[in-house]
Motif scaffolding. Sequence first.
Motif, PDB file in Angstrom:
ATOM      1  N   ALA A   1       0.803  -1.212   0.000  1.00  0.00           N
ATOM      2  CA  ALA A   1       0.000   0.000   0.000  1.00  0.00           C
ATOM      3  C   ALA A   1       0.840   1.268   0.000  1.00  0.00           C
ATOM      4  O   ALA A   1       0.294   2.363   0.079  1.00  0.00           O
ATOM      5  N   LEU A   2       2.166   1.152  -0.044  1.00  0.00           N
ATOM      6  CA  LEU A   2       2.990   2.363  -0.080  1.00  0.00           C
ATOM      7  C   LEU A   2       2.687   3.215  -1.306  1.00  0.00           C
ATOM      8  O   LEU A   2       2.994   4.406  -1.326  1.00  0.00           O
ATOM      9  N   ALA A   3       2.086   2.597  -2.312  1.00  0.00           N
ATOM     10  CA  ALA A   3       1.724   3.368  -3.497  1.00  0.00           C
ATOM     11  C   ALA A   3       0.767   4.504  -3.141  1.00  0.00           C
ATOM     12  O   ALA A   3       0.690   5.506  -3.852  1.00  0.00           O
ATOM     13  N   TRP A   4       0.064   4.365  -2.005  1.00  0.00           N
ATOM     14  CA  TRP A   4      -0.854   5.423  -1.569  1.00  0.00           C
ATOM     15  C   TRP A   4      -0.136   6.739  -1.323  1.00  0.00           C
ATOM     16  O   TRP A   4      -0.769   7.800  -1.299  1.00  0.00           O
ATOM     17  N   SER A   5       1.164   6.661  -1.083  1.00  0.00           N
ATOM     18  CA  SER A   5       1.885   7.894  -0.784  1.00  0.00           C
ATOM     19  C   SER A   5       1.848   8.852  -1.975  1.00  0.00           C
ATOM     20  O   SER A   5       2.047  10.047  -1.812  1.00  0.00           O
ATOM     21  N   ALA A   6       1.577   8.324  -3.155  1.00  0.00           N
ATOM     22  CA  ALA A   6       1.430   9.205  -4.309  1.00  0.00           C
ATOM     23  C   ALA A   6       0.299  10.199  -4.074  1.00  0.00           C
ATOM     24  O   ALA A   6       0.345  11.346  -4.563  1.00  0.00           O
ATOM     25  N   ALA A   7      -0.696   9.787  -3.301  1.00  0.00           N
ATOM     26  CA  ALA A   7      -1.800  10.691  -2.992  1.00  0.00           C
ATOM     27  C   ALA A   7      -1.313  11.907  -2.218  1.00  0.00           C
ATOM     28  O   ALA A   7      -1.805  13.022  -2.414  1.00  0.00           O
ATOM     29  N   LEU A   8      -0.323  11.664  -1.341  1.00  0.00           N
ATOM     30  CA  LEU A   8       0.200  12.795  -0.559  1.00  0.00           C
ATOM     31  C   LEU A   8       0.964  13.759  -1.460  1.00  0.00           C
ATOM     32  O   LEU A   8       0.898  14.981  -1.283  1.00  0.00           O
ATOM     33  N   ILE A   9       1.684  13.217  -2.438  1.00  0.00           N
ATOM     34  CA  ILE A   9       2.358  14.083  -3.411  1.00  0.00           C
ATOM     35  C   ILE A   9       1.307  14.917  -4.165  1.00  0.00           C
ATOM     36  O   ILE A   9       1.450  16.133  -4.333  1.00  0.00           O
ATOM     37  N   GLY A  10       0.223  14.244  -4.567  1.00  0.00           N
ATOM     38  CA  GLY A  10      -0.841  14.951  -5.271  1.00  0.00           C
ATOM     39  C   GLY A  10      -1.433  16.061  -4.412  1.00  0.00           C
ATOM     40  O   GLY A  10      -1.643  17.188  -4.882  1.00  0.00           O
ATOM     41  N   LEU A  11      -1.652  15.729  -3.139  1.00  0.00           N
ATOM     42  CA  LEU A  11      -2.211  16.724  -2.219  1.00  0.00           C
ATOM     43  C   LEU A  11      -1.265  17.920  -2.080  1.00  0.00           C
ATOM     44  O   LEU A  11      -1.702  19.081  -2.029  1.00  0.00           O
ATOM     45  N   THR A  12       0.034  17.618  -2.034  1.00  0.00           N
ATOM     46  CA  THR A  12       1.019  18.685  -1.898  1.00  0.00           C
ATOM     47  C   THR A  12       1.056  19.551  -3.157  1.00  0.00           C
ATOM     48  O   THR A  12       1.208  20.777  -3.073  1.00  0.00           O
ATOM     49  N   LEU A  13       0.913  18.931  -4.302  1.00  0.00           N
ATOM     50  CA  LEU A  13       0.898  19.707  -5.553  1.00  0.00           C
ATOM     51  C   LEU A  13      -0.321  20.621  -5.607  1.00  0.00           C
ATOM     52  O   LEU A  13      -0.301  21.659  -6.265  1.00  0.00           O
ATOM     53  N   LEU A  14      -1.363  20.221  -4.890  1.00  0.00           N
ATOM     54  CA  LEU A  14      -2.568  21.045  -4.887  1.00  0.00           C
ATOM     55  C   LEU A  14      -2.513  22.116  -3.798  1.00  0.00           C
ATOM     56  O   LEU A  14      -2.705  23.302  -4.057  1.00  0.00           O
ATOM     57  N   LEU A  15      -2.213  21.697  -2.568  1.00  0.00           N
ATOM     58  CA  LEU A  15      -2.375  22.600  -1.419  1.00  0.00           C
ATOM     59  C   LEU A  15      -1.063  23.031  -0.774  1.00  0.00           C
ATOM     60  O   LEU A  15      -1.086  23.818   0.164  1.00  0.00           O
ATOM     61  N   GLY A  16       0.080  22.516  -1.224  1.00  0.00           N
ATOM     62  CA  GLY A  16       1.335  22.809  -0.532  1.00  0.00           C
ATOM     63  C   GLY A  16       1.571  21.814   0.586  1.00  0.00           C
ATOM     64  O   GLY A  16       0.924  20.768   0.653  1.00  0.00           O
ATOM     65  N   ARG A  17       2.493  22.181   1.513  1.00  0.00           N
ATOM     66  CA  ARG A  17       2.892  21.211   2.547  1.00  0.00           C
ATOM     67  C   ARG A  17       1.869  21.148   3.678  1.00  0.00           C
ATOM     68  O   ARG A  17       2.215  21.334   4.849  1.00  0.00           O
TER      69      ARG A  17
ATOM     70  N   PRO B   1      13.675  15.138   6.261  1.00  0.00           N
ATOM     71  CA  PRO B   1      13.792  14.768   4.843  1.00  0.00           C
ATOM     72  C   PRO B   1      12.440  14.614   4.165  1.00  0.00           C
ATOM     73  O   PRO B   1      12.327  14.853   2.957  1.00  0.00           O
ATOM     74  N   LEU B   2      11.410  14.251   4.943  1.00  0.00           N
ATOM     75  CA  LEU B   2      10.079  14.140   4.345  1.00  0.00           C
ATOM     76  C   LEU B   2       9.559  15.536   3.980  1.00  0.00           C
ATOM     77  O   LEU B   2       9.001  15.745   2.895  1.00  0.00           O
ATOM     78  N   GLY B   3       9.781  16.492   4.879  1.00  0.00           N
ATOM     79  CA  GLY B   3       9.392  17.863   4.595  1.00  0.00           C
ATOM     80  C   GLY B   3      10.127  18.385   3.367  1.00  0.00           C
ATOM     81  O   GLY B   3       9.559  19.095   2.522  1.00  0.00           O
ATOM     82  N   ALA B   4      11.413  18.029   3.247  1.00  0.00           N
ATOM     83  CA  ALA B   4      12.192  18.462   2.084  1.00  0.00           C
ATOM     84  C   ALA B   4      11.608  17.875   0.801  1.00  0.00           C
ATOM     85  O   ALA B   4      11.452  18.575  -0.206  1.00  0.00           O
ATOM     86  N   LEU B   5      11.256  16.583   0.872  1.00  0.00           N
ATOM     87  CA  LEU B   5      10.687  15.936  -0.314  1.00  0.00           C
ATOM     88  C   LEU B   5       9.379  16.608  -0.710  1.00  0.00           C
ATOM     89  O   LEU B   5       9.139  16.907  -1.886  1.00  0.00           O
ATOM     90  N   LEU B   6       8.542  16.890   0.289  1.00  0.00           N
ATOM     91  CA  LEU B   6       7.276  17.558  -0.007  1.00  0.00           C
ATOM     92  C   LEU B   6       7.540  18.990  -0.488  1.00  0.00           C
ATOM     93  O   LEU B   6       6.813  19.511  -1.339  1.00  0.00           O
ATOM     94  N   GLY B   7       8.588  19.610   0.075  1.00  0.00           N
ATOM     95  CA  GLY B   7       8.932  20.979  -0.326  1.00  0.00           C
ATOM     96  C   GLY B   7       9.279  21.069  -1.799  1.00  0.00           C
ATOM     97  O   GLY B   7       8.986  22.073  -2.466  1.00  0.00           O
ATOM     98  N   VAL B   8       9.915  20.012  -2.311  1.00  0.00           N
ATOM     99  CA  VAL B   8      10.270  19.996  -3.728  1.00  0.00           C
ATOM    100  C   VAL B   8       9.014  20.130  -4.589  1.00  0.00           C
ATOM    101  O   VAL B   8       9.008  20.827  -5.605  1.00  0.00           O
ATOM    102  N   PHE B   9       7.931  19.479  -4.127  1.00  0.00           N
ATOM    103  CA  PHE B   9       6.686  19.522  -4.904  1.00  0.00           C
ATOM    104  C   PHE B   9       5.839  20.744  -4.568  1.00  0.00           C
ATOM    105  O   PHE B   9       5.080  21.222  -5.398  1.00  0.00           O
TER     106      PHE B   9
END
Lengths: 321, 494
Positions: B60-76, B192-200
Amino acid sequence: MSDPERPGITRREAVLRLASTAAAAAAVGVGVAVFHDRRLVTAAAAAIPDWRVPIASRPPAAAARGADPAANVRRAVAALGGVGRFVRPGESVLIKPNVGWDRLPEQAADTDPAVVAELVRLCRDAGARRVVVADLSCNDPRRCFASSGIAAAAGAAGAEVLDARRLRLTPAALAGLAQGLEVVEELLQADRVINVPVVKHHSLSGVTIGMKNWFGVLGPGRNRLHQEIDRAVAELGATFRPTLTLVDATRILAANGPVGGSLADVRAVGAVLAATDPVLADAWGASLLGRRPATLGFIAQAEQRGLGRADLALVQELGTA
Amino acid sequence: MRWTIRIRVLYQAFFLFVFVWLLDRLAAGDPRAFPYTVFHHGDPLSATGTALAAGTIPGALAWSAALIGLTLLLGRVFCGWVCPLGTLQQLASFLFSGRSRRESLLVNRHRRWYALKYYALAALLVGALAGTLQTGVLDPLSLTARGLASGVWPVLPGGRPVPGGWLAALLLLGIVVASRWIPRLFCRAFCPLGALLGVFARFAVFRIHRGDDACNSCTLCAFACQGADEPLGRHRVGECMVCLNCVSACPESAIGYRALPPLPQPPPPDLSRRTLVGTVLTSLAVAPLLRAAGGGRATARAGLLRPPGALAENGFLERCVKCSLCQQACPTGAIQPAIAQAGVEGFWTPVIVPRRGWCEFACTRCGEVCPTSAITRLSAARKTGYDGKPPVRIGTAFVDRGRCLPWAMQTPCIVCEEMCPTDPKAIWLEAAVETARDGSERRLQRPRVEPARCVGCGICENKCPVGEDAAIRVTSVGETRNPLNRLLAGEPPS
């Protein structure tokens, strides 16, 4: 109002300071209550009470056979005069089955849940104020009580089921046993105690039935008792004097005990014995495993100490229902 | 407090509560199937790390793509609204820092060294690519779960000790306490998670926007800025945690959070190219060094008992994110964070310590909660071998004849045999007659291990009445997961 020599404080500040002091004290109190270890401050070791009831000319043991374990329990107890003889209204009863292992009832490593549940019902019907089913398991207690079916069956019958996570230990006067052993505190608070062992093979004591079942009320360190197992089991029999011993032989574990596992080691006997004589109870169980009671060291020692008689002729056989 | 802030605080409280409650249910052995791994499965850092290290995105780690999508929409928003570690830090800074307005402005100004987190991310991902997955050391979800599992539950009444866990607890405590001086220091500079989300987040649709006309540069917006992203100056979108403190603080209503057209040039992370290249090269060099330092993965270690169903050491280290869920789920307290048992790169990975607890014969809880399938899911029948195939072995028990009561002291004892759960028992008793010191005859039963039967569960070692070092001990030889770590000739390789 303000005296430079004796600086005062405002009422507001006084209230605030008092309130914060009280809050801090309460927090410390709560912390102490939660974290303190009662065992370190208990002054004297408690004596183990005697839970027996005086009994007249009834048979000291009665065995019932049949396919229904619950009916066996009822008939065996009735033959000793009925549960009302042993449990009075308003009393609290502790039932000690063997829930030592994470095994299913079919594997016969633990007491049969139907036997325990029926006994709980009898005690409730006799007016017991509180019925506790307790054991300190060898495997993970949650898994033992769930797999054995005892948590569900005894709980549904109206008992309070307590496993190792909810049982407290307290130092007790265990004169002839290893130093520093503790017992389940709830045991000392019960008015009546009923031992409900299952009949199993054991590689050191030969068999494990009723008196050996008291291992399950002892805390850490009980594994040292194996060094003189016969004397230790007899000592347990002298220390813990139950109101009643109910031997579950619905299924017995004939080899690979006391954990078992293979159904090939299990024999369906379909019997239950109720006894006021714990030595006789163990002798009867041993005979089911094909052991002559006299050849078992702990039974011989218990008999010598006058804890009971291992004479199988004393058992009233009620036959098959 | 404006309603936006109240809603955010409610979200934060809710997610923190769920995070802790799930850990509590795990420790309590709740038989209900709660989504114990829900936070960890939404973690893109774990997903990226395992993908780079193991070449696969387990379950189910593929679900993390949803968090990337959320970040692309709303930020961190994850950092500001969801992350339990962020919430704990924000709470600490809210409660314990009594700063003047001037100090607040100073402490919420962006610092160049806050870019450290991007270097950390680069180092961790490059390390993962080189084969050593260390994201879990700094991943906020792993870090928080580990700190709580090793630091809080062990001291609660009825808690089981985790002797190696104090460092994990101390790290968590240190991070939370550090917020007293610099709010969300860990988020700003190390996560590092914040950094990864920051990139997006730089490309986010919804962003903080300051209307220049209404703004009179009063600096109130920076007073409680969590991300030090300077809403007053040139707003650093990648640093913003969408706490919305600036929006509610602005007396002129000059600041808003709304959908905006994409930035012509999204501000890149404030990185020096030279340092970044150096970081990448260094971690490329360090990854194999870490592996070699502990003696290498190929070397079987006696004390390295992995939970049942764990992958072979290579696969295990490519997936384990050190989240401590298995440790929290273990009913006997057998699973402990490794300190030295698994080498440098295996630090804080789970190991079984039989003196702490044993592996319950039919229990498969650890594999059920592992978010990255470093421990595979087993059925009870598969683990015990009741399905007809060989059981899953953790190791093999060995009797120490110099300490064993019957072997060395002529004293009866059969506890190990009594406890042995296999069928027939792996421990059997050899009858012997010996002459005692006084010349009398002693009948003894001496325990022996039949290695083909032993699964290495360790209950014998756990219950052995010989204190501290038991007289029967389990080592990893014979473990199912390693076809080379074998004892018997006739055994099939896996």
